[in-house]
Scaffold this motif. Structure first.
Motif, PDB file in Angstrom:
ATOM      1  N   LYS A  16      27.873 -34.655  78.142  1.00  0.00           N
ATOM      2  CA  LYS A  16      28.141 -33.473  77.316  1.00  0.00           C
ATOM      3  C   LYS A  16      29.468 -33.668  76.568  1.00  0.00           C
ATOM      4  CE  LYS A  16      24.996 -30.234  78.383  1.00  0.00           C
ATOM      5  NZ  LYS A  16      24.129 -30.166  77.215  1.00  0.00           N
ATOM      6  N   HIS A  18      30.210 -35.581  73.872  1.00  0.00           N
ATOM      7  CA  HIS A  18      30.198 -35.919  72.450  1.00  0.00           C
ATOM      8  C   HIS A  18      30.979 -37.208  72.176  1.00  0.00           C
ATOM      9  CE1 HIS A  18      29.786 -31.549  72.958  1.00  0.00           C
ATOM     10  NE2 HIS A  18      28.920 -31.620  71.988  1.00  0.00           N
ATOM     11  N   ILE A  56      29.021 -35.359  64.581  1.00  0.00           N
ATOM     12  CA  ILE A  56      30.068 -34.383  64.296  1.00  0.00           C
ATOM     13  C   ILE A  56      31.304 -35.146  63.842  1.00  0.00           C
ATOM     14  CG2 ILE A  56      31.445 -32.473  65.261  1.00  0.00           C
ATOM     15  CD1 ILE A  56      28.899 -33.321  67.567  1.00  0.00           C
ATOM     16  N   ASP A  65      26.029 -36.360  69.506  1.00  0.00           N
ATOM     17  CA  ASP A  65      25.527 -35.361  70.434  1.00  0.00           C
ATOM     18  C   ASP A  65      24.004 -35.464  70.458  1.00  0.00           C
ATOM     19  OD1 ASP A  65      25.152 -33.152  72.009  1.00  0.00           O
ATOM     20  OD2 ASP A  65      26.184 -31.750  70.682  1.00  0.00           O
ATOM     21  N   HIS A  71      24.022 -25.272  67.943  1.00  0.00           N
ATOM     22  CA  HIS A  71      25.166 -24.777  68.707  1.00  0.00           C
ATOM     23  C   HIS A  71      26.442 -25.153  67.982  1.00  0.00           C
ATOM     24  CE1 HIS A  71      24.626 -28.851  70.404  1.00  0.00           C
ATOM     25  NE2 HIS A  71      25.908 -28.845  70.694  1.00  0.00           N
ATOM     26  N   HIS A  73      30.528 -26.166  67.576  1.00  0.00           N
ATOM     27  CA  HIS A  73      31.459 -27.106  68.208  1.00  0.00           C
ATOM     28  C   HIS A  73      32.902 -26.685  67.987  1.00  0.00           C
ATOM     29  CE1 HIS A  73      27.945 -29.974  68.034  1.00  0.00           C
ATOM     30  NE2 HIS A  73      28.297 -29.966  69.300  1.00  0.00           N
ATOM     31  N   ILE A  75      36.506 -28.430  67.737  1.00  0.00           N
ATOM     32  CA  ILE A  75      37.126 -29.742  67.547  1.00  0.00           C
ATOM     33  C   ILE A  75      38.626 -29.600  67.737  1.00  0.00           C
ATOM     34  CG2 ILE A  75      37.547 -31.605  65.903  1.00  0.00           C
ATOM     35  CD1 ILE A  75      34.801 -30.717  64.603  1.00  0.00           C
ATOM     36  N   VAL A  82      35.604 -33.149  71.156  1.00  0.00           N
ATOM     37  CA  VAL A  82      34.639 -32.176  70.654  1.00  0.00           C
ATOM     38  C   VAL A  82      33.997 -31.465  71.845  1.00  0.00           C
ATOM     39  CG1 VAL A  82      32.507 -31.893  69.331  1.00  0.00           C
ATOM     40  CG2 VAL A  82      34.177 -33.618  68.638  1.00  0.00           C
ATOM     41  N   ASP A  84      31.349 -28.138  73.203  1.00  0.00           N
ATOM     42  CA  ASP A  84      30.330 -27.157  72.824  1.00  0.00           C
ATOM     43  C   ASP A  84      30.900 -25.756  72.941  1.00  0.00           C
ATOM     44  OD1 ASP A  84      28.307 -28.963  72.357  1.00  0.00           O
ATOM     45  OD2 ASP A  84      27.584 -28.921  74.415  1.00  0.00           O
ATOM     46  N   THR A 109      25.323 -25.395  61.063  1.00  0.00           N
ATOM     47  CA  THR A 109      26.330 -26.203  61.739  1.00  0.00           C
ATOM     48  C   THR A 109      27.638 -25.435  61.664  1.00  0.00           C
ATOM     49  OG1 THR A 109      25.269 -28.103  60.726  1.00  0.00           O
ATOM     50  CG2 THR A 109      27.348 -28.509  61.820  1.00  0.00           C
ATOM     51  N   ASN A 111      31.665 -25.610  62.904  1.00  0.00           N
ATOM     52  CA  ASN A 111      32.756 -26.297  63.589  1.00  0.00           C
ATOM     53  C   ASN A 111      33.969 -25.378  63.633  1.00  0.00           C
ATOM     54  OD1 ASN A 111      31.248 -28.632  63.846  1.00  0.00           O
ATOM     55  ND2 ASN A 111      32.070 -29.562  62.005  1.00  0.00           N
TER      56      ASN A 111
END
Ligand SMILES: [Zn+2]
Ligand SMILES: [Zn+2]
Length: 121
Positions: A16, A18, A56, A65, A71, A73, A75, A82, A84, A109, A111
């Motif tokens: 998980k 990334h 990403i 990912d 979902h 992200h 950062i 990165v 979730d 998307t 971020n």
């Protein structure tokens, strides 16, 4: 090649975190010492082009990912990690499947940028 491909995919599915292509290469090489960096990069780009994984962009490095569900992200601007963002983002998909003036939204998307809790310490 096929075995290497499924191994790379399996690794990405199992984490998980990334990981970047470089990290994927380092981890996969532990189990498959014969795999080359070029192969790992090619396999990742291939999966990305087919939409089986998502990329990403964070801090000059592309992270991957295997979770392609919608979902958001987070950062980290300091370490580039990165994360979730799922539970806090229950309304992030508000406009999904909505018809807007410019067209129908199929996916999204998002971020978020900030300093992660590890870097705040
Ligand atoms: Zn951080
Ligand atoms: Zn994710």
């Amino acid at each position: 090649m096929t075995a290497q491909k499924s191994f790379v995919f399996g690794y990405l599915k199992s984490v998980k975190t990334h990981p970047s292509a470089e990290v994927v290469y380092k981890e996969v090489r532990k189990k498959l010492p014969s795999i080359s960096q070029g192969t790992v990069y090619r396999v990742l780009n291939n999966f990305k082009d087919k939409g089986e994984i998502q990329a990403i962009e964070a801090k000059d490095v592309t992270h991957f990912d295997a979770d392609i569900s919608d979902h958001a992200h987070f950062i980290c601007e300091r370490c580039g990690n990165v994360f979730d963002v799922i539970s806090e983002c229950s309304e992030c998909g508000l406009l999904k499947n909505k018809k807007t003036k410019v067209g129908l939204i199929k996916k999204y998307t998002i971020n978020f940028y900030g300093i992660c809790k590890n870097c705040r310490k």
